[in-house]
Scaffold this active site. Structure first.
Site, PDB file in Angstrom:
ATOM      1  N   SER A   1      11.099 -55.537  -9.760  1.00  0.00           N
ATOM      2  CA  SER A   1      12.343 -54.777  -9.857  1.00  0.00           C
ATOM      3  C   SER A   1      13.350 -55.181  -8.779  1.00  0.00           C
ATOM      4  O   SER A   1      13.787 -56.330  -8.761  1.00  0.00           O
ATOM      5  CB  SER A   1      12.025 -53.285  -9.830  1.00  0.00           C
ATOM      6  OG  SER A   1      13.144 -52.563 -10.258  1.00  0.00           O
TER       7      SER A   1
ATOM      8  N   ASP B   1      12.013 -52.046 -21.183  1.00  0.00           N
ATOM      9  CA  ASP B   1      12.373 -51.709 -19.798  1.00  0.00           C
ATOM     10  C   ASP B   1      13.623 -50.830 -19.797  1.00  0.00           C
ATOM     11  O   ASP B   1      14.726 -51.294 -20.074  1.00  0.00           O
ATOM     12  CB  ASP B   1      12.612 -52.990 -18.998  1.00  0.00           C
ATOM     13  CG  ASP B   1      12.663 -52.748 -17.497  1.00  0.00           C
ATOM     14  OD1 ASP B   1      13.065 -51.634 -17.088  1.00  0.00           O
ATOM     15  OD2 ASP B   1      12.303 -53.663 -16.743  1.00  0.00           O
TER      16      ASP B   1
ATOM     17  N   HIS C   1       8.996 -50.805 -17.572  1.00  0.00           N
ATOM     18  CA  HIS C   1       9.450 -51.298 -16.266  1.00  0.00           C
ATOM     19  C   HIS C   1       8.296 -51.488 -15.271  1.00  0.00           C
ATOM     20  O   HIS C   1       8.363 -52.359 -14.409  1.00  0.00           O
ATOM     21  CB  HIS C   1      10.500 -50.341 -15.684  1.00  0.00           C
ATOM     22  CG  HIS C   1      11.133 -50.817 -14.413  1.00  0.00           C
ATOM     23  ND1 HIS C   1      11.889 -51.973 -14.355  1.00  0.00           N
ATOM     24  CD2 HIS C   1      11.119 -50.308 -13.152  1.00  0.00           C
ATOM     25  CE1 HIS C   1      12.313 -52.148 -13.114  1.00  0.00           C
ATOM     26  NE2 HIS C   1      11.851 -51.158 -12.359  1.00  0.00           N
TER      27      HIS C   1
HETATM   28  O1  9J3 Z   1      13.271 -51.516  -7.874  1.00  0.00           O
HETATM   29  C1  9J3 Z   1      13.539 -50.860  -8.902  1.00  0.00           C
HETATM   30  O2  9J3 Z   1      12.682 -50.253  -9.581  1.00  0.00           O
HETATM   31  C2  9J3 Z   1      15.016 -50.782  -9.212  1.00  0.00           C
HETATM   32  C3  9J3 Z   1      15.423 -49.888 -10.258  1.00  0.00           C
HETATM   33  C4  9J3 Z   1      16.290 -48.720  -9.838  1.00  0.00           C
HETATM   34  O3  9J3 Z   1      15.942 -47.626 -10.103  1.00  0.00           O
HETATM   35  O4  9J3 Z   1      17.466 -48.954  -9.208  1.00  0.00           O
HETATM   36  C5  9J3 Z   1      18.347 -47.845  -9.124  1.00  0.00           C
HETATM   37  C6  9J3 Z   1      19.266 -47.947  -7.985  1.00  0.00           C
END
Ligand code: 9J3
Length: 296
Positions: free
Chosen positions: A160, A206, A238
């Site tokens: 992510s 996702d 995700h």
């Molecule tokens: O690292 C992640 O899971 C990023 C996804 C997220 O919720 O970003 C929002 C600012």
């Protein structure tokens, strides 16, 4: 009575010795073609297994000024020279635990793998990128296993925001050899200046880093002449890559082997586009790969 050597046997002996020397030279020449090749010839089974051919050990690293510490997983074998190194970042709000499974999984295939914690769990991707690079610097300069790592063959991964960080780190440090975002997330959509071979592992469902807003534009923005791939895991969400996933690791192992070790034995698992693989909803890549291969 004198013993006389049969001239035919002498000729055969000389021929056999010559052939032996020639074949030994061929074997040496083949090995020398790729000094970075590690481990036996891979099979679908060997790259799909929970652990690969190398026994591994690990060391814990306390928090440092540039990143939040982590765990270094490394092959215990010191008979084959150094191994490539990979730093792995978790995502937003996540701890190292989210990506820990990749430590032994990748290290047992012949890499020194540094799964890290970030300084802050709310750090955004560019801050995580600096931390991935600081972790690689620590790995190669300071860590107790630094002699096991080839500082010229390094890569980055992450989940992510750690995946967005991998793109950002590749952008900041073009000498990296491979980048693998897992369900990558970044507000920057265009990565046209990245020159590090990149495998984007995306999840079909996702909802947090939707492919249309993240992995797909990332893939499309990477230069056309760069080796790149987009792997979409069917039915995945995700967080699918936060626990052991055979399809993701099979492609990650192959990508790291191909571009950190220049090991063309792994091309067969990346190219051509896998057909009829029920774990894959979409795959795109720049097959056949022409860069980074050992000189033929
Ligand atoms: O690292 C992640 O899971 C990023 C996804 C997220 O919720 O970003 C929002 C600012």
């Amino acid at each position: 009575m004198t013993t006389r050597r049969n001239p035919l046997l002498t000729l055969l002996a000389v021929l056999a010795m010559t052939l032996g020397l020639v074949s030994a030279n061929i074997a040496t020449a083949v090995a020398a073609d790729n000094p970075y090749e590690r481990g036996p010839a891979p099979t679908v089974q060997s790259i799909s297994a929970a652990t690969g051919p190398f026994a591994t050990s690990s060391v814990t690293v306390p928090a440092q000024s540039g990143f939040g510490g982590g765990t270094i997983y490394f092959p215990t074998d010191t008979s084959q020279g150094t191994f490539g190194g990979v730093a792995v970042s978790p995502g937003f709000t996540e701890l190292q635990l989210a990506i820990s499974w990749l430590g032994p999984r990748l290290a047992s295939q012949g890499f020194v793998v540094f799964t890290i914690d970030t300084l802050g769990v709310f750090d955004f991707p560019d801050a995580r990128a600096d931390q991935l690079l600081a972790a690689l610097d620590y790995l190669t300069n300071t860590s107790s296993v630094r002699a096991r790592v080839d500082r010229t063959r390094l890569g980055v991964m992450g989940h992510s925001m750690g995946g967005g960080a991998s793109l950002s780190a590749a952008n900041k440090r073009p000498s990296l050899q491979a980048a693998i975002p897992l369900a990558g997330w970044h507000t920057t959509k265009s990565w046209s200046n990245v020159h590090v071979p990149t495998l984007l592992v995306a999840a079909q469902n996702d909802a947090i880093a939707p492919n249309n807003d993240h992995s797909l534009p990332f893939y499309n923005s990477l230069p056309a002449n760069l080796e790149k791939a987009y792997l979409e895991l069917r039915g995945a969400d995700h967080n699918t890559t936060n626990s052991p996933n055979t399809t993701a690791s099979r492609f990650a192992i192959s990508w790291l082997k191909r571009f950190i070790d220049n090991d063309t034995r792994y091309d067969q698992f990346l190219c051509p586009t896998p057909q009829a693989d029920t774990n894959i909803s979409r795959y795109m890549s720049t097959c056949p790969y022409v860069t980074g291969a050992a000189a033929a």
